[in-house]
Scaffold this motif. Structure first.
Motif, PDB file in Angstrom:
ATOM      1  N   ALA A   1       0.830  -1.208   0.000  1.00 64.20           N
ATOM      2  CA  ALA A   1       0.000   0.000   0.000  1.00 64.20           C
ATOM      3  C   ALA A   1       0.865   1.259   0.000  1.00 64.20           C
ATOM      4  O   ALA A   1       0.631   2.195  -0.782  1.00 64.20           O
ATOM      5  CB  ALA A   1      -0.931   0.000   1.210  1.00 64.20           C
ATOM      6  N   ILE A   2       1.874   1.294   0.845  1.00 61.76           N
ATOM      7  CA  ILE A   2       2.768   2.451   0.901  1.00 61.76           C
ATOM      8  C   ILE A   2       3.500   2.602  -0.427  1.00 61.76           C
ATOM      9  O   ILE A   2       3.666   3.711  -0.941  1.00 61.76           O
ATOM     10  CB  ILE A   2       3.753   2.324   2.080  1.00 61.76           C
ATOM     11  CG1 ILE A   2       2.987   2.408   3.406  1.00 61.76           C
ATOM     12  CG2 ILE A   2       4.835   3.398   2.007  1.00 61.76           C
ATOM     13  CD1 ILE A   2       3.825   2.074   4.629  1.00 61.76           C
ATOM     14  N   THR A   3       3.930   1.479  -0.994  1.00 60.38           N
ATOM     15  CA  THR A   3       4.638   1.503  -2.278  1.00 60.38           C
ATOM     16  C   THR A   3       3.776   2.124  -3.366  1.00 60.38           C
ATOM     17  O   THR A   3       4.254   2.956  -4.151  1.00 60.38           O
ATOM     18  CB  THR A   3       5.070   0.077  -2.679  1.00 60.38           C
ATOM     19  OG1 THR A   3       5.980  -0.420  -1.707  1.00 60.38           O
ATOM     20  CG2 THR A   3       5.719   0.057  -4.048  1.00 60.38           C
ATOM     21  N   ILE A   4       2.518   1.755  -3.433  1.00 55.81           N
ATOM     22  CA  ILE A   4       1.613   2.302  -4.452  1.00 55.81           C
ATOM     23  C   ILE A   4       1.550   3.821  -4.353  1.00 55.81           C
ATOM     24  O   ILE A   4       1.693   4.532  -5.354  1.00 55.81           O
ATOM     25  CB  ILE A   4       0.206   1.673  -4.321  1.00 55.81           C
ATOM     26  CG1 ILE A   4       0.251   0.214  -4.762  1.00 55.81           C
ATOM     27  CG2 ILE A   4      -0.829   2.474  -5.121  1.00 55.81           C
ATOM     28  CD1 ILE A   4      -0.994  -0.579  -4.404  1.00 55.81           C
ATOM     29  N   TYR A   5       1.364   4.330  -3.152  1.00 55.71           N
ATOM     30  CA  TYR A   5       1.263   5.783  -2.974  1.00 55.71           C
ATOM     31  C   TYR A   5       2.566   6.497  -3.314  1.00 55.71           C
ATOM     32  O   TYR A   5       2.558   7.542  -3.968  1.00 55.71           O
ATOM     33  CB  TYR A   5       0.839   6.122  -1.542  1.00 55.71           C
ATOM     34  CG  TYR A   5      -0.615   5.812  -1.276  1.00 55.71           C
ATOM     35  CD1 TYR A   5      -1.628   6.537  -1.883  1.00 55.71           C
ATOM     36  CD2 TYR A   5      -0.972   4.778  -0.420  1.00 55.71           C
ATOM     37  CE1 TYR A   5      -2.966   6.251  -1.647  1.00 55.71           C
ATOM     38  CE2 TYR A   5      -2.299   4.480  -0.172  1.00 55.71           C
ATOM     39  CZ  TYR A   5      -3.293   5.225  -0.793  1.00 55.71           C
ATOM     40  OH  TYR A   5      -4.611   4.934  -0.558  1.00 55.71           O
ATOM     41  N   LEU A   6       3.683   5.941  -2.886  1.00 54.59           N
ATOM     42  CA  LEU A   6       4.969   6.596  -3.149  1.00 54.59           C
ATOM     43  C   LEU A   6       5.337   6.560  -4.624  1.00 54.59           C
ATOM     44  O   LEU A   6       5.866   7.538  -5.166  1.00 54.59           O
ATOM     45  CB  LEU A   6       6.067   5.962  -2.297  1.00 54.59           C
ATOM     46  CG  LEU A   6       5.958   6.215  -0.796  1.00 54.59           C
ATOM     47  CD1 LEU A   6       7.012   5.393  -0.052  1.00 54.59           C
ATOM     48  CD2 LEU A   6       6.114   7.697  -0.484  1.00 54.59           C
ATOM     49  N   GLU A   7       5.064   5.439  -5.289  1.00 57.90           N
ATOM     50  CA  GLU A   7       5.383   5.350  -6.717  1.00 57.90           C
ATOM     51  C   GLU A   7       4.515   6.300  -7.546  1.00 57.90           C
ATOM     52  O   GLU A   7       4.969   6.810  -8.566  1.00 57.90           O
ATOM     53  CB  GLU A   7       5.252   3.907  -7.197  1.00 57.90           C
ATOM     54  CG  GLU A   7       6.398   3.037  -6.722  1.00 57.90           C
ATOM     55  CD  GLU A   7       6.302   1.593  -7.164  1.00 57.90           C
ATOM     56  OE1 GLU A   7       5.197   1.138  -7.558  1.00 57.90           O
ATOM     57  OE2 GLU A   7       7.332   0.896  -7.098  1.00 57.90           O
ATOM     58  N   GLN A   8       3.297   6.571  -7.089  1.00 59.34           N
ATOM     59  CA  GLN A   8       2.446   7.542  -7.776  1.00 59.34           C
ATOM     60  C   GLN A   8       3.058   8.944  -7.725  1.00 59.34           C
ATOM     61  O   GLN A   8       2.785   9.777  -8.577  1.00 59.34           O
ATOM     62  CB  GLN A   8       1.047   7.572  -7.162  1.00 59.34           C
ATOM     63  CG  GLN A   8       0.216   6.363  -7.505  1.00 59.34           C
ATOM     64  CD  GLN A   8      -1.139   6.378  -6.827  1.00 59.34           C
ATOM     65  OE1 GLN A   8      -1.427   7.184  -5.959  1.00 59.34           O
ATOM     66  NE2 GLN A   8      -1.993   5.447  -7.233  1.00 59.34           N
TER      67      GLN A   8
END
Length: 65
Positions: free
Chosen positions: A15-22
Motif C-alpha cells: 500500500a505504501i509503495t503504491i502511494y509513493l510510486e504515484q
C-alpha cells in the motif's frame, strides 16, 4: 529519491509503495530488519520507513546497526 519501506506486513508495504510510486519515488521493499540492512548496505537510500515490531530483527535494532 530512493525510499526503503520495511514492515513484516506485506500488504502495508504494498500500500505504501503504491502511494509513493504515484509520486515518482523509487521504492525498495524489505520485510524484516535483516533485509533492510542488506538493502541499506547495497543501495543508496534517502529515506527509511521502518516498523518497530518485526521478526528476526526489529526496527529499533536495525536502525542502531
Amino acid at each position: 529519491m530512493n525510499i526503503l519501506v520495511c514492515d513484516d506486513d506485506k500488504e502495508i508495504v504494498e500500500a505504501i509503495t503504491i502511494y509513493l510510486e504515484q509520486e515518482n519515488y523509487t521504492v525498495l521493499q524489505a520485510y524484516d530488519g535483516v533485509q533492510a540492512l542488506d538493502i541499506l548496505r547495497k543501495q543508496e537510500v534517502h529515506l527509511l520507513l521502518i516498523d518497530v515490531m518485526m521478526p528476526k530483527m526489529d526496527g529499533i535494532h536495525a536502525v542502531l546497526e
